[in-house]
Design an enzyme around this catalytic site. Structure first.
Site, PDB file in Angstrom:
ATOM      1  N   GLU A 288       2.324   0.174   6.465  1.00  0.00           N
ATOM      2  CA  GLU A 288       1.631   0.307   7.756  1.00  0.00           C
ATOM      3  C   GLU A 288       2.548   0.013   8.939  1.00  0.00           C
ATOM      4  OE1 GLU A 288      -1.149  -2.763   7.027  1.00  0.00           O
ATOM      5  OE2 GLU A 288      -2.372  -1.590   5.656  1.00  0.00           O
ATOM      6  N   ARG A 291       4.989  -0.878  15.204  1.00  0.00           N
ATOM      7  CA  ARG A 291       6.080  -1.036  16.170  1.00  0.00           C
ATOM      8  C   ARG A 291       7.237  -0.072  15.911  1.00  0.00           C
ATOM      9  NH1 ARG A 291       7.016  -5.697  18.673  1.00  0.00           N
ATOM     10  NH2 ARG A 291       5.820  -6.825  17.087  1.00  0.00           N
ATOM     11  N   CYS A 359      -0.651 -12.145  40.486  1.00  0.00           N
ATOM     12  CA  CYS A 359      -0.653 -13.513  40.988  1.00  0.00           C
ATOM     13  C   CYS A 359      -0.577 -14.493  39.838  1.00  0.00           C
ATOM     14  CB  CYS A 359      -1.916 -13.758  41.797  1.00  0.00           C
ATOM     15  SG  CYS A 359      -2.069 -12.569  43.116  1.00  0.00           S
TER      16      CYS A 359
HETATM   17  C1  LIG Z   1      -0.133  -5.182  13.224  1.00  0.00           C
HETATM   18  C2  LIG Z   1      -0.279  -4.725  11.840  1.00  0.00           C
HETATM   19  C3  LIG Z   1       0.577  -3.759  11.336  1.00  0.00           C
HETATM   20  C4  LIG Z   1       1.724  -3.177  12.127  1.00  0.00           C
HETATM   21  O1  LIG Z   1       2.708  -4.120  12.355  1.00  0.00           O
HETATM   22  P1  LIG Z   1       4.097  -3.680  13.064  1.00  0.00           P
HETATM   23  O2  LIG Z   1       4.832  -4.930  13.192  1.00  0.00           O
HETATM   24  O3  LIG Z   1       3.725  -3.080  14.364  1.00  0.00           O
HETATM   25  O4  LIG Z   1       4.744  -2.709  12.154  1.00  0.00           O
HETATM   26  C5  LIG Z   1       0.364  -3.323  10.053  1.00  0.00           C
HETATM   27  N1  LIG Z   1      -0.648  -3.814   9.295  1.00  0.00           N
HETATM   28  C6  LIG Z   1      -1.496  -4.751   9.760  1.00  0.00           C
HETATM   29  C7  LIG Z   1      -2.591  -5.232   8.908  1.00  0.00           C
HETATM   30  C8  LIG Z   1      -1.337  -5.243  11.032  1.00  0.00           C
HETATM   31  O5  LIG Z   1      -2.166  -6.184  11.473  1.00  0.00           O
END
Ligand SMILES: *Cc1c(COP(=O)(O)O)cnc(C)c1O
Length: 429
Positions: A288, A291, A359
């Site tokens: 998954e 980033r 601010c």
């Molecule tokens: C945030 C998240 C990701 C993605 O993480 P990155 O650091 O953006 O690759 C994948 N899986 C789960 C469950 C997340 O919470």
């Protein structure tokens, strides 16, 4: 410089488009995303997944929380990606963009009943479950609809990755998921395996974010396979394994990310070893990345409004955005690289603080940043802002959210319109 940026005629370009022209045409602050960089990252992950596990034996799910809008979801659909969505709003956005529901995984640590029902009604492929109360609620809701949901359990493998505390998620003392070490995960799996409306198909972990090492991913995989074997010994057969996201990217020269294929090679080798040793079949593998797909493709453009020098202390360069469009420095002290887009070929001969417009003294985009000599009217660019910037935007000080343009081969198109004052007050009664 990032992969999507270059310098042409003294100006910074993103995906071949001149940043000064983009700022003129679309206004600032402006998020610019390079489509080719996004697609290249998707392809790199998919190709290495196919190579390591076999074609059709896994799915790369883009974590939409990094950057979510309809245009991004259309690109993900076109690239044959899956989507890891963390809320009803993200599921809605993906579906509204025509993204296939069966390739969506719904993962969050506290889902509302309405969101669970919505995901089930719309045929979302998998739901990742975080706690025992949620498992019972999903069972009841699915059963009430005469449906069965493919469920994946979120686990804490007890692995610590060297990353910032607030983005570390895999250790025991984390709000996310079931702990393996304490026996909580095994008890929960046994308790819910037979519940109506639930097909306990998989396990999931996500050990953190912005990780530059391979070892924590290998370690997590090993722990997960050990747990899958323990479940098998209880008669529970696991078919899906997600090892989450968290792959690091380059924000400044201090970051040295590895090619994503390297992670995959090492982790898949460890996975195969584990399967052999434990007598398991390789499950359907999921990762998954969020980033790593969105961040390197993005640049934020600002107009410089002021320059304030406190002799011997700081030079503040004030811009027309800040924590409203990028709260990451305020949240985590995240470091960025900045460039004056209209002076991109000049040396960075100053060290400055890039200050936001709201601010709040903490509204900074960075301190100690090397930058070209900046004056009012210049266009400041902050690089690698494609992830967790637009998606974390706020309306603090009633600042309308910035627009997003998608660039491809030098041509730009609007992906998200700039908000107006009317938008900001739209739901006021
Ligand atoms: C945030 C998240 C990701 C993605 O993480 P990155 O650091 O953006 O690759 C994948 N899986 C789960 C469950 C997340 O919470």
């Amino acid at each position: 410089m990032t992969d999507c940026t270059d310098i042409k005629n003294g100006h910074l370009t993103v995906g071949g488009a001149d940043c000064v022209d983009l700022a003129k045409e679309y206004g600032t602050p402006l998020y610019v995303m390079d489509e080719n960089t996004i697609r290249a990252a998707c392809r790199e992950f998919k190709a290495s997944m196919d190579e390591c596990y076999g074609e059709g034996k896994g799915m790369v799910c883009y974590a939409t929380k990094a950057f979510c809008c309809k245009e991004m979801c259309r690109i993900m659909a076109d690239e044959g990606m899956g989507i890891d969505a963390v809320s009803g709003g993200e599921i809605y956005t993906a579906l509204a963009a025509g993204f296939p529901a069966e390739r969506i995984v719904f993962t969050s640590n506290n889902k509302k009943d309405e969101e669970i029902a919505y995901a089930i009604d719309r045929g979302v492929g998998r739901i990742t479950c975080d706690n025992i109360e949620e498992l019972y609620r999903i069972s009841a809701i699915a059963n009430g609809k005469g449906k069965t949901v493919r469920v994946v359990l979120r686990l804490k493998p007890g692995v610590e990755a060297h990353t910032f505390e607030a983005v570390m998620t895999g250790k025991i003392d984390s709000k996310f998921g079931f702990a393996i070490e304490t026996g909580e995960a095994l008890r929960a799996a046994k308790e819910v395996a037979g519940l109506p409306g639930i097909d306990l198909a998989g396990v999931h972990c996500h050990i953190g974010s912005q990780i530059h090492e391979i070892a924590p991913f290998e370690k997590a995989a090993e722990v997960m396979f050990g747990f899958i074997a323990a479940l098998r010994d209880e008669g529970i057969m696991i078919r899906d394994l997600s090892l989450g996201g968290g792959f690091g990217i380059r924000y400044t020269d201090a970051d040295k990310p590895l090619p994503y294929g390297e992670y995959m090679k090492h982790v898949s080798a460890r996975a195969k070893e584990c399967c052999e040793k434990l007598g398991l079949d390789m499950p359907f593998m999921m990762i998954e990345p969020g980033r790593s797909i969105a961040a390197p493709a993005g640049v934020t453009l600002y107009t410089v409004g002021s320059r304030k020098t406190i002799p011997g202390i700081h030079t503040y360069i004030g811009v027309d955005g800040g924590m409203c469009d990028n709260p990451r420095y305020a949240l985590y002290r995240s470091e960025y690289t900045a460039v004056i887009a209209n002076k991109a070929d000049q040396p960075k001969d100053e060290i400055i603080t890039l200050a936001g417009r709201t601010c709040e003294s903490g509204d900074l985009i960075g301190e100690g940043m090397p930058l070209q000599h900046a004056e009012a009217g210049d266009i400041a660019a902050v690089l690698a802002t494609g992830a967790y910037n637009y998606s974390m935007a706020s309306h603090y000080n009633r600042v309308p959210n910035a627009a997003v343009v998608m660039v491809k081969d030098g041509k730009a198109r609007l992906a998200v319109r700039r908000e107006t004052f009317e938008d900001v007050a739209r739901n006021d009664v």
